[in-house]
Structure formats: structure tokens, C-alpha cells
Design a protein around this motif. Structure first.
Motif, short mmCIF file in Angstrom:
data_model
loop_
_atom_site.label_atom_id
_atom_site.label_comp_id
_atom_site.label_asym_id
_atom_site.label_seq_id
_atom_site.Cartn_x
_atom_site.Cartn_y
_atom_site.Cartn_z
N UNK A 106 -24.51 9.36 41.90
CA UNK A 106 -25.88 9.56 41.41
C UNK A 106 -26.18 11.02 41.12
N UNK A 107 -25.31 11.91 41.54
CA UNK A 107 -25.40 13.31 41.16
C UNK A 107 -24.37 13.65 40.09
N UNK A 108 -23.15 13.19 40.28
CA UNK A 108 -22.04 13.53 39.38
C UNK A 108 -22.27 12.98 37.98
N UNK A 109 -22.70 11.73 37.88
CA UNK A 109 -22.90 11.11 36.57
C UNK A 109 -23.97 11.85 35.76
N UNK A 110 -25.16 12.16 36.34
CA UNK A 110 -26.16 12.89 35.56
C UNK A 110 -25.68 14.27 35.10
N UNK A 111 -24.96 14.99 35.97
CA UNK A 111 -24.50 16.34 35.61
C UNK A 111 -23.49 16.27 34.47
N UNK A 112 -22.52 15.34 34.58
CA UNK A 112 -21.51 15.21 33.52
C UNK A 112 -22.17 14.75 32.23
N UNK A 113 -23.10 13.81 32.34
CA UNK A 113 -23.82 13.32 31.16
C UNK A 113 -24.58 14.45 30.49
N UNK A 114 -25.22 15.28 31.30
CA UNK A 114 -25.99 16.40 30.75
C UNK A 114 -25.08 17.39 30.02
N UNK A 142 -17.84 25.66 36.60
CA UNK A 142 -17.66 24.39 35.90
C UNK A 142 -18.79 24.11 34.92
N UNK A 143 -19.98 24.63 35.20
CA UNK A 143 -21.13 24.41 34.32
C UNK A 143 -21.26 25.64 33.42
N UNK A 144 -20.42 25.70 32.40
CA UNK A 144 -20.30 26.90 31.58
C UNK A 144 -21.05 26.79 30.25
N UNK A 145 -21.70 25.67 30.00
CA UNK A 145 -22.31 25.45 28.68
C UNK A 145 -23.48 26.38 28.43
N UNK A 146 -24.35 26.54 29.43
CA UNK A 146 -25.56 27.35 29.23
C UNK A 146 -26.01 27.91 30.56
N UNK A 147 -26.51 29.15 30.57
CA UNK A 147 -26.88 29.80 31.82
C UNK A 147 -28.13 29.20 32.45
N UNK A 148 -29.10 28.77 31.65
CA UNK A 148 -30.29 28.13 32.21
C UNK A 148 -29.91 26.85 32.95
N UNK A 149 -29.15 26.02 32.27
CA UNK A 149 -28.67 24.76 32.85
C UNK A 149 -27.89 25.08 34.12
N UNK A 150 -27.04 26.11 34.07
CA UNK A 150 -26.22 26.51 35.20
C UNK A 150 -27.09 26.87 36.40
N UNK A 151 -28.05 27.76 36.19
CA UNK A 151 -28.88 28.26 37.28
C UNK A 151 -29.61 27.15 38.03
N UNK A 152 -30.27 26.28 37.27
CA UNK A 152 -31.09 25.24 37.90
C UNK A 152 -30.25 24.15 38.54
N UNK A 153 -29.14 23.78 37.90
CA UNK A 153 -28.30 22.71 38.44
C UNK A 153 -27.59 23.16 39.71
N UNK A 154 -26.94 24.32 39.67
CA UNK A 154 -26.22 24.82 40.84
C UNK A 154 -27.18 25.03 42.00
N UNK A 155 -28.36 25.57 41.71
CA UNK A 155 -29.33 25.79 42.77
C UNK A 155 -29.76 24.51 43.46
N UNK A 156 -30.11 23.51 42.66
CA UNK A 156 -30.61 22.26 43.25
C UNK A 156 -29.52 21.51 44.01
N UNK A 157 -28.28 21.61 43.54
CA UNK A 157 -27.18 20.89 44.18
C UNK A 157 -26.72 21.58 45.46
N UNK A 158 -26.59 22.91 45.43
CA UNK A 158 -25.98 23.62 46.55
C UNK A 158 -26.97 24.11 47.60
N UNK A 159 -28.24 24.10 47.29
CA UNK A 159 -29.23 24.65 48.22
C UNK A 159 -29.18 23.98 49.60
#
Length: 503
Positions: free
Chosen positions: A248-256, A115-132
Motif C-alpha cells: 500500500x506504500x510501494x504501489x503508489x510510489x512506483x505508480x507515481x 531511487x526517487x530521482x524524477x523530481x526534487x519536490x516529489x523526492x522531498x515530500x515522499x522520502x519525508x513522509x515514508x522515513x519520518x
């Protein structure tokens, strides 16, 4: 030593040392010193000046590199804010209620990465922090989490027409519609497509092999790190509030995501009359991403303040804490960029390109497979997939291949660039995946390598057929069948040895 095999020695030294010593900072530094000595013909004083002036300072004053560093620091700040607001904790509780199994957790991690397909850097850090927190609860090793992040981020960006990678590819192909070529090449991008298929198969069928199996077996017994050395966890990156909600997680991710897309098309001239596709194709990702993420950060701050989830003072504290959280990846990236800069001064690109151009003429049918291998080697040695296709794509386009073979060869170049990037310990995407999962970097590289090489081998066979068959569906079916067969065989043999003796 210019444009000879010696030009590849410094990055190879860094890679070999990193794998042997399991310490990435000193390995990269020794690679940098080696490159500087080669450039200066072993004049120590000149090498010392070159290392700083043409190496560190030149790499860190590069506009695109500065943009990426700003983007990373802003992402770190946003992650800290989300955790302090309790968004990550709320999502973790929701996920723990909805996701009951290890298989579900693996697939949920993969889905979020898609779902976070815009950029790989953004993808790596966001998925990691959310799913860890969720993967930790289900006893999934940090090495496996890092693999899921890394194996999803770059491949999904490489097959998404709206991504920073698509923009980069379109930008290096001059004299033709680069974005159209990128889209046409997607069905033939075997490594990216098969990596995604491998993740689904590995997750659904519970397949682990190589060093990853040891990490997963240990994780099931409570040891998520295996190395005995837990990666230092900055307290600012952990959830500290129990009053947050999933919004509080969904809104920042979608906004980003929205702001980053707007930032990218803005730099491509969308608001000056250019259409969306062309604006994305011509965007400057290193400028658009920090601009978009900065705008998103302001919106997120206002959102949290209005909701009274965080006081103003805590929001301001998130800035230095976000910077501290990104120190490790920033340091590794700085070393990796410096090494890449000095390797470029040694003529590594010219050396590889010369070999490629000299041998391509009479091998048209095997050209996709050859280009795939060359791209892997170059990306592995330099740690950059963007630099790899930036070097090879113009050469491929100039060979004047017939239409279908040109598209297949372009796809092979892009696939090889992603593969080499995955395998290289000095790759920025690999570094980001380690940071996102908070996994020891060498553990991530050593456990991911067998998986990446397996898919690479299957992709190579696919490209051997593709040069002659030139039908995307047939090639995909052959490659997928081969991948499934190999994974089932590996599953069978990995289940035979003693089970439950992980240590």
C-alpha cells in the motif's frame, strides 16, 4: 536602482531577517515590501499596487507556478491516502524490523532519496513522509532528516539524465544539444557528487558538527526538535490504519514515478513520434508532473477501493486534508515566488550577468571557479537554482570556450546553482525539505548551512584545479580526498568537547 546592487537588497533583507527572527513568513513579506518600494521609487500607493499586481497576482498566475502548486496538492493527497491506508505504518514496521541501527536508518533514507530521482519536490515530500516514523524511532533529529532529504533531492536530480532538472537545463541551452551537454557535465558536477559522498561518509562515520551536532545530541536524549517548538503535525499526515501492507506504500510510489515520467515525455512529444531522450529533454515539467500525478492519484484511488483498504468516503476526505497538509509550503512558495518576481523587475539578473560578462574575458583558467561562485550568490539571493542556470548558461555557452573547458564551466554553473539553492532559506527545494521532514524551516536552514558550505569550499578548490587539469577522474579524486580529510578533522574536533551536555 534597476540593475544595480540595490536590486539584490530585497532578497538579502528577507534572508537576513529569516535567519535573525527565525520566522519566515514575515521576513519574506518585508522583502516583498522592500522590493515594491524600490520599484515604485518609494511612492507608497504605487508600491502597494505593484506588490499585488506585479507581485502576488503575477507570480500566482504564472502557468509553471500553478502547475507546481497542483502537483504539491496532489502529492499531499496521495500521502494522506497512503497513511490512511496504513501503507506508511506497514513500511515503518517492516523497516523497524529490518533496520536496527541509526546508521542503517540514515543510509536507508539516503537510498530512498536516490531511487526517487524524477523530481526534487516529489523526492522531498515522499522520502519525508515514508522515513519520518523510522527516523523518529531511531532518535534521529528532524533537522538531520531534513538535511538528508534536501542534500539528496536536488543533487541526485542534477546528475540524473531522466529528471525534471535535466529537462530544464536542456531547455535553456539553445542552438546546441542541451541534454548532451548536461550528460557530459555530470562527472564535473562537483557539488552534487561531493554532497552525495558527504552524506555517505557522515552517515557511516557518525560525523556531526556545528548546530547539527546539538540537534543530534538532543535527539539521542529524546528531543527531536531542539528548538522547543514542535512543528504542528496534521493528523491526516500520520498513519491511522494497522491493516495496511507494504504494497500500500510501494504501489503508489512506483505508480507515481511511472506516471510522472509518462506525463513528462508526453509533453515532450513522445507519443507524437519523438524519441524518448528528446521527448524528455523538451518536456514541460510544470505541466507533465501535475498531469502524471493526477493520473497516478486516480489509479491509487482505484487500487485502494478494489483492495477495500479504504472506503470511498475516506478517500474523498483525503482531498481537503491533502490540501491542508500543504498549506505551509504553498504559502512560503507563494511569498518566495513573489519576491523573486519583484527582484527580477529590479534587474538583479542583469546586474549579476553584467559583472560576470565584464570580468570573464581574461580569466579562462579560473572561469569554472568564478562561475561557481557567481551561481552560488545568484541562487542564494533569488532562491532559485532553475532561474540561476537559466540566466548564466546562455552566457557561458556564448563565451566560445574550448570543448572541455566549456563542459567544466557548465558543470560549475549547475553545481553553484544547486549549492546556492541549498543555502538559501527562500529556496523552494529547501522549503519542501522542511515540509517533508516536518522540521522547523529556520532550524533546517541553520543546521544545513555548515554542511553545504563545507562541500562548497571543497568544490571551489576542485574547480580551481579543473580549469587547468581538465580531467574528471583526477579532479574527483583530489576533491574527494580533500572532503574526506576535512570531515575526519571535523569529527576529531567535534568529539573533543564535553559529550552528553546537549541542552
Amino acid at each position: 536602482m534597476y540593475a544595480t546592487f540595490w536590486s539584490l537588497v530585497p532578497p538579502l533583507v528577507a534572508i537576513v531577517l529569516a535567519l535573525i527572527t527565525k520566522e519566515v513568513y514575515s521576513s519574506l513579506f518585508i522583502g516583498i515590501v522592500t522590493a515594491a518600494l524600490f520599484i515604485a521609487n518609494f511612492n507608497v500607493a504605487s508600491a502597494y499596487t505593484t506588490m499585488f499586481n506585479d507581485g502576488f497576482i503575477a507570480a500566482l498566475s504564472d502557468a509553471s507556478h500553478v502547475g507546481i502548486l497542483i502537483f504539491l496538492i496532489i502529492l499531499g493527497t496521495i500521502v494522506v491516502l497512503m497513511n490512511k491506508a496504513g501503507g506508511s505504518a506497514a513500511y515503518g514496521k517492516w523497516a523497524q524490523e529490518k533496520i536496527k541501527t541509526r546508521k542503517g536508518t540514515l543510509l536507508a533514507t539516503f537510498t530512498l532519496g536516490v531511487l526517487i530521482f524524477v523530481d526534487d519536490y516529489f523526492n522531498c515530500l515522499t522520502v519525508g513522509s515514508v522515513m519520518r516514523p523510522v527516523t523518529d524511532k531511531h532518535k534521529i533529529s528532524r533537522a538531520k532528516l531534513a538535511y538528508l532529504i534536501d542534500a539528496t533531492a536536488a543533487p541526485i536530480c542534477m546528475i540524473a539524465p531522466i529528471s525534471s532538472w535535466a529537462a530544464a537545463v536542456a531547455g535553456v541551452v539553445e542552438g546546441t544539444d542541451g541534454l548532451a551537454l548536461f550528460i557530459s557535465a555530470i562527472p564535473y558536477n562537483l557539488y552534487s557528487l561531493l554532497t552525495i559522498a558527504a552524506i555517505i561518509l557522515i552517515s557511516c562515520l557518525d560525523i556531526d558538527f556545528g548546530l547539527m551536532k546539538k540537534h543530534e545530541d538532543n535527539a539521542k536524549n529524546g528531543d527531536l526538535f531542539t528548538s522547543g517548538k514542535q512543528v504542528a503535525t496534521d493528523a491526516s499526515m500520520e498513519a491511522v490504519s494497522d491493516k495496511g501492507k507494504v504494497i500500500d506504500l510501494v504501489f503508489p510510489v512506483i505508480t507515481l514515478i511511472i506516471c510522472c515520467i509518462i506525463g513528462m515525455i508526453y509533453t515532450g512529444g513522445f507519443f507524437e513520434g519523438e524519441n524518448f531522450i528528446n521527448a524528455f529533454a523538451n518536456c514541460d515539467a510544470s505541466l507533465g508532473l501535475p498531469m502524471g500525478s493526477a493520473a497516478a492519484l486516480l489509479i491509487i484511488l482505484v487500487f485502494y477501493l478494489v483492495r477495500r483498504v479504504l472506503p470511498f468516503s475516506v478517500c474523498m476526505d483525503a482531498f481537503p486534508e491533502g490540501f491542508k497538509a500543504m498549506i505551509s509550503p504553498v504559502l512560503i512558495l507563494s511569498f518566495a515566488w513573489t519576491l523573486s518576481k519583484l527582484t527580477g523587475m529590479l534587474g538583479a539578473a542583469e546586474f549579476v550577468s553584467g559583472i560576470f560578462e565584464g570580468s570573464a574575458a581574461g580569466l579562462t583558467g579560473m572561469l569554472p571557479a568564478i562561475v561557481f561562485l557567481v551561481a552560488i550568490f545568484l541562487a542564494f539571493s533569488t532562491g532559485t537554482s532553475w532561474g540561476t542556470f537559466g540566466i548564466l548558461l546562455p552566457i557561458v555557452v556564448e563565451i566560445n570556450l574550448p570543448g572541455s573547458l566549456l563542459i567544466i564551466t557548465i558543470a560549475a554553473c549547475l553545481a553553484g546553482a544547486v549549492c546556492g539553492d541549498h543555502c538559501s532559506p527562500i529556496s523552494d527545494t529547501t522549503i519542501m525539505a522542511s515540509a517533508g521532514a516536518q522540521c522547523d524551516h529556520i532550524n533546517h536552514v541553520s543546521t544545513q548551512l555548515p554542511y553545504a558550505l563545507l562541500v562548497a569550499a571543497v568544490s571551489f578548490v576542485g574547480y580551481c584545479f579543473a580549469g587547468f587539469i581538465q580531467n574528471a577522474w583526477i579532479i574527483l579524486l583530489i576533491s574527494l580526498a580533500l572532503l574526506v580529510g576535512v570531515l575526519l578533522v571535523l569529527r576529531h574536533f567535534s568529539d573533543i568537547p564535553e559529550s552528553g551536555t546537549a541542552n
